[in-house]
Enzyme design. Structure first.
Site, PDB file in Angstrom:
ATOM      1  N   HIS A  19       0.810  -1.222   0.000  1.00  9.74           N
ATOM      2  CA  HIS A  19       0.000   0.000   0.000  1.00  9.74           C
ATOM      3  C   HIS A  19       0.843   1.271   0.000  1.00  9.74           C
ATOM      4  CE1 HIS A  19      -3.071  -2.986   1.390  1.00  9.74           C
ATOM      5  NE2 HIS A  19      -3.755  -2.330   0.485  1.00  9.74           N
ATOM      6  N   GLU A  42     -10.446  -2.568   1.636  1.00  9.19           N
ATOM      7  CA  GLU A  42      -9.933  -2.862   2.970  1.00  9.19           C
ATOM      8  C   GLU A  42      -9.471  -1.604   3.695  1.00  9.19           C
ATOM      9  OE1 GLU A  42      -6.460  -4.138   0.229  1.00  9.19           O
ATOM     10  OE2 GLU A  42      -8.587  -3.689   0.108  1.00  9.19           O
ATOM     11  N   ASP A  57      -6.869   0.850  -7.343  1.00 11.81           N
ATOM     12  CA  ASP A  57      -6.465  -0.328  -6.583  1.00 11.81           C
ATOM     13  C   ASP A  57      -7.623  -1.320  -6.627  1.00 11.81           C
ATOM     14  OD1 ASP A  57      -5.265  -2.123  -4.899  1.00 11.81           O
ATOM     15  OD2 ASP A  57      -5.657  -0.985  -3.068  1.00 11.81           O
TER      16      ASP A  57
END
Length: 430
Positions: free
Chosen positions: A153, A177, A267
């Site tokens: 990340h 998430e 993402d």
């Protein structure tokens, strides 16, 4: 024990019963304290039997989580000293599975047991170094891991963010998430972070079972920040179709009433996922053009583009990553002045992972090649500090950025294997 079923019901839910029935500690020897006898360790694997793909009419392995990453790399292996199901459920859109695993090649079971004691040992005072990895799967495909969280990340967010001179508005496509959002919020220039995720269920489940991914407590003392990333005053979380959002607001034939973004981070699904929505994300010219329109004049688009190829791999256009090849061509047609790809090898996936950055303006790209010392200075000025005054980054720094500045050589090799060899390739080499 070999447990076999011919039915359609899953076997994994019976594991607790098997543990209770057969995981019986041995009888203490004479003089031995029963409390000192460890509980038996359960080692298990789950495999699909029979012929399905190509034999069963209508069977699609990508629709069966047990036949993708989850089945191949976790459930089907006996290698792990610990393998525990934390969550297995369905949202309105997809299957969600979370597993804890302890790989003996990376972690010691003895050290893990010591870390659970309060005996003053190094292991017990640093338990975060010895615990199992936690892995998130969506529709059976690995999305994120506990030990790969920071490398993945931070690598998808900070290179572009630190390259842009003043990223104030950032859009995130996917990232349910919450960890991509967490990293964006560490930049003190950010005024608005819009996260567009179709599946609110993943956010809710991650809050409960992957709390570290959404934890902004280390920067919560700063203005507008909050301990839970989604409560940060700068965040606008929208649970809707990201593709529709950009096409509806930024396509060529609509008035652009929404403010443009300095950074857009995609993402989302992998380019080699064989499902219709993933194909559209990487190949729709209308959608990719809308991403271009949604950026400011010096804006940067970031896209995770899947596993890094081998030097022996075919050109993307003829292999599993044809969607990745199409996207690169569509980005060029849309008007992006420069494309760059880099790799990160510590993301916790089955291989090194690649990220593509597309620059609307060639001048902005020049910042990409600053020295490690210049990047470090910029990070000191830009990144919000923790309560103790340390950097809130756990992985990314100037040296790491330097490793991203040149593309992986394998991408150059497969680029030159395209049909109609590009002019920048030396025919004698490939």
């Amino acid at each position: 024990m070999d447990l076999f079923t011919c039915g359609g019901n899953p076997l994994i839910p019976v594991l607790p019963s098997i543990r209770n029935l057969f995981g019986v500690p041995r009888t203490p020897e004479e003089g031995e304290d029963e409390g000192d006898i460890p509980n038996p360790t359960l080692l298990w694997s789950h495999k699909l039997r029979g012929f399905r793909d190509g034999f069963a009419p209508g069977y699609d392995r990508y629709r069966n989580p047990l036949d993708t990453d989850l089945g191949q790399f976790v459930l089907g292996k006996l290698d792990f000293d610990l393998k525990e199901e934390i969550l297995s459920t369905k949202t309105a859109f997809q299957n969600v599975d979370v597993y804890d695993v302890l790989n003996p090649g990376a972690k010691s079971m003895d050290s893990y047991h010591k870390s659970l004691l309060n005996d003053g040992s190094y292991e017990s005072t640093h338990p975060e170094q010895f615990g199992p990895d936690r892995i998130l799967f969506l529709d059976g495909v690995i999305q994120s891991t506990l030990y790969g969280d920071a490398p993945y990340h931070e690598s998808i967010v900070h290179p572009a963010m630190i390259t842009h001179p003043n990223p104030r508005r950032v859009a995130i496509i996917g990232g349910g998430e919450g960890a991509t959002l967490r990293e964006v919020l560490k930049h003190n220039t950010v005024e608005k972070a819009v996260m567009i995720e179709i599946d609110e269920g993943v956010v809710d489940l991650s809050k409960e079972h992957l709390p570290q991914w959404q934890d902004c407590s280390n920067i919560a003392h700063h203005e507008k920040c909050d301990e839970w990333c989604f409560d940060d005053a700068r965040v606008d979380a929208r649970f809707e179709d990201a593709m529709a959002y950009f096409i509806d607001n930024f396509s060529d034939d609509v008035d652009h009433e929404e403010a443009a973004y300095d950074i857009i981070i995609m993402d989302a699904l992998d380019p080699n996922d064989d499902i219709e929505f993933a194909v559209e994300l990487y190949t729709s010219d209308t959608y990719i053009r809308s991403l271009y329109n949604a950026l400011t004049s010096d804006g940067i688009l970031v896209v995770q583009v899947g596993e890094v190829p081998f030097s022996s791999s075919p050109a993307d256009e003829t292999g599993r990553f044809a969607n990745r090849s199409v996207m690169q061509k569509e980005l060029e047609r849309a008007g992006f002045q420069s494309l760059h790809v880099y790799e990160e090898g510590h993301s916790g996936f089955m291989g090194p992972w690649s990220t593509l950055v597309a620059f609307r303006d060639i001048q902005t790209r020049e910042n990409w090649y600053r020295s490690g010392a210049e990047i470090e200075l910029q990070l000191q000025k830009r990144i919000l500090q923790t309560n103790s005054g340390d950097s809130s980054l756990r992985y990314f720094d100037g040296a790491t950025m330097s490793s991203y500045q040149l593309p992986p050589s394998a991408f150059e090799v497969i680029h030159c294997r395209q049909n109609g060899m590009p002019r920048d390739c030396d025919n004698s080499v490939w």
